[in-house]
Write an enzyme that holds these catalytic residues in place. Structure first.
Site, mmCIF file in Angstrom:
data_model
loop_
_atom_site.group_PDB
_atom_site.id
_atom_site.type_symbol
_atom_site.label_atom_id
_atom_site.label_comp_id
_atom_site.label_asym_id
_atom_site.label_seq_id
_atom_site.Cartn_x
_atom_site.Cartn_y
_atom_site.Cartn_z
ATOM 1 N N ALA A 33 0.845 -1.196 0.000
ATOM 2 C CA ALA A 33 0.000 0.000 0.000
ATOM 3 C C ALA A 33 0.878 1.242 0.000
ATOM 4 O O ALA A 33 2.097 1.158 -0.140
ATOM 5 C CB ALA A 33 -0.914 -0.009 1.223
ATOM 6 N N ASN A 34 0.286 2.410 0.135
ATOM 7 C CA ASN A 34 1.044 3.661 0.259
ATOM 8 C C ASN A 34 0.273 4.622 1.151
ATOM 9 O O ASN A 34 -0.812 4.303 1.627
ATOM 10 C CB ASN A 34 1.334 4.263 -1.126
ATOM 11 C CG ASN A 34 0.063 4.646 -1.857
ATOM 12 O OD1 ASN A 34 -0.663 5.527 -1.448
ATOM 13 N ND2 ASN A 34 -0.224 3.932 -2.952
ATOM 14 N N ARG A 35 0.831 5.784 1.392
ATOM 15 C CA ARG A 35 0.298 6.702 2.407
ATOM 16 C C ARG A 35 -0.846 7.596 1.933
ATOM 17 O O ARG A 35 -1.279 8.479 2.661
ATOM 18 C CB ARG A 35 1.420 7.597 2.953
ATOM 19 C CG ARG A 35 2.476 6.825 3.720
ATOM 20 C CD ARG A 35 3.477 7.788 4.353
ATOM 21 N NE ARG A 35 4.592 7.084 4.944
ATOM 22 C CZ ARG A 35 4.562 6.501 6.137
ATOM 23 N NH1 ARG A 35 3.469 6.559 6.875
ATOM 24 N NH2 ARG A 35 5.613 5.872 6.597
ATOM 25 N N ALA A 99 -3.267 7.437 -5.921
ATOM 26 C CA ALA A 99 -1.873 7.008 -5.785
ATOM 27 C C ALA A 99 -1.842 5.508 -6.065
ATOM 28 O O ALA A 99 -1.916 4.682 -5.157
ATOM 29 C CB ALA A 99 -1.357 7.316 -4.391
#
Ligand code: CTP
Ligand code: CA
Length: 230
Positions: A33-35, A99
């Site tokens: 995942a990412n922020r 994102a």
């Protein structure tokens, strides 16, 4: 008597927005995942709806309420996001704020991976489809106005200008997501943003503002670019 309600500047338009991160499974309990919080993309969808557009919001896993008056298509992975975007077309304008994870696990384990006292597993990755580039480079499906985002930690405008050319979009909204950006709490997850709008005619440096104000301003620009309905 009530005054007649003014139609918004995007009345009669269909606006497609992607938002949030994607989650790419490694096994049934783990993912990449990412922020991304989805706050900026959701704010754009909400602002487009307030401007009178029919809005489809394709969003990855977020902890946000659905914006009012927006059709939400929740997805998990990049490949699901591409399929949901394709299903939502045609659109007059598309804003790709998600994102998207650049890579996913080359093989998703069917069962939870176990330590088993053996070797540490190597995680082989493979590239995800580029949703923005896929749609922007397809003349048959391309919305009239295609807006990408570029989250960078260095050389923000330079990288974003290269991205605009490479991806085939009309505009890029670029922002500095480095811890040095000066945005309190950071851009990713925070409520403020400082962006540079890169268009065919040059670069505009917008002041630090709430994500909601950035969204309003971007939506006003989109309405002006699309012009009045025929
Ligand atoms: N994007 C996309 N699909 C992907 C990757 C990115 O649609 N698989 C879109 C994003 O939503 C954003 C734009 O492309 O609008 C730029 O994303 P970014 O991650 O900044 O660009 P990349 O081409 O992935 O380059 P890099 O991460 O290496 O900087
Ligand atoms: Ca990327």
């Amino acid at each position: 008597r009530l005054a007649p309600v003014e139609p918004g500047p995007l009345a009669g338009r269909h606006v497609l927005v992607t938002s949030g991160p994607t989650h790419e499974p490694i096994d049934p309990v783990r993912y990449i995942a990412n922020r991304s919080s989805g706050k900026q993309g959701h704010a754009i969808a909400a602002a487009a709806a307030r401007a009178g557009a029919r809005v489809t919001l394709v969003c990855g896993p977020v902890n946000l309420p659905d914006p009012a008056g927006v059709t939400v298509r929740p997805v998990e992975t990049a490949r699901q996001m591409l399929a949901a975007v394709e299903a939502a077309l045609p659109a007059d304008a598309a804003i790709f704020a998600a994102a998207v994870a650049d890579w996913r696990a080359a093989r998703e384990a069917g069962e939870k991976m176990k330590k088993d006292g053996g070797a540490i597993p190597a995680l082989a990755l493979t590239e995800n489809p580029d949703i923005l580039a896929t749609i922007a480079h397809d003349p048959a499906r391309r919305p009239r106005l295609v807006v990408g985002f570029a989250a960078e930690t260095e050389n923000v405008v330079g990288y974003a200008q290269a991205k605009r050319a490479r991806k085939g979009c009309d505009w890029i909204v670029a922002n500095d997501v480095s811890p040095r950006s000066g945005i309190v709490g950071g851009v990713m997850g925070g409520d403020e943003n400082q962006v540079h709008l890169i268009t065919e005619t040059g670069v505009e440096h917008w002041p630090t503002a709430s994500k909601s104000d950035v969204a309003e301003r971007l939506v006003a620009r989109i309405a002006a670019a699309l012009g009045p309905l025929e």
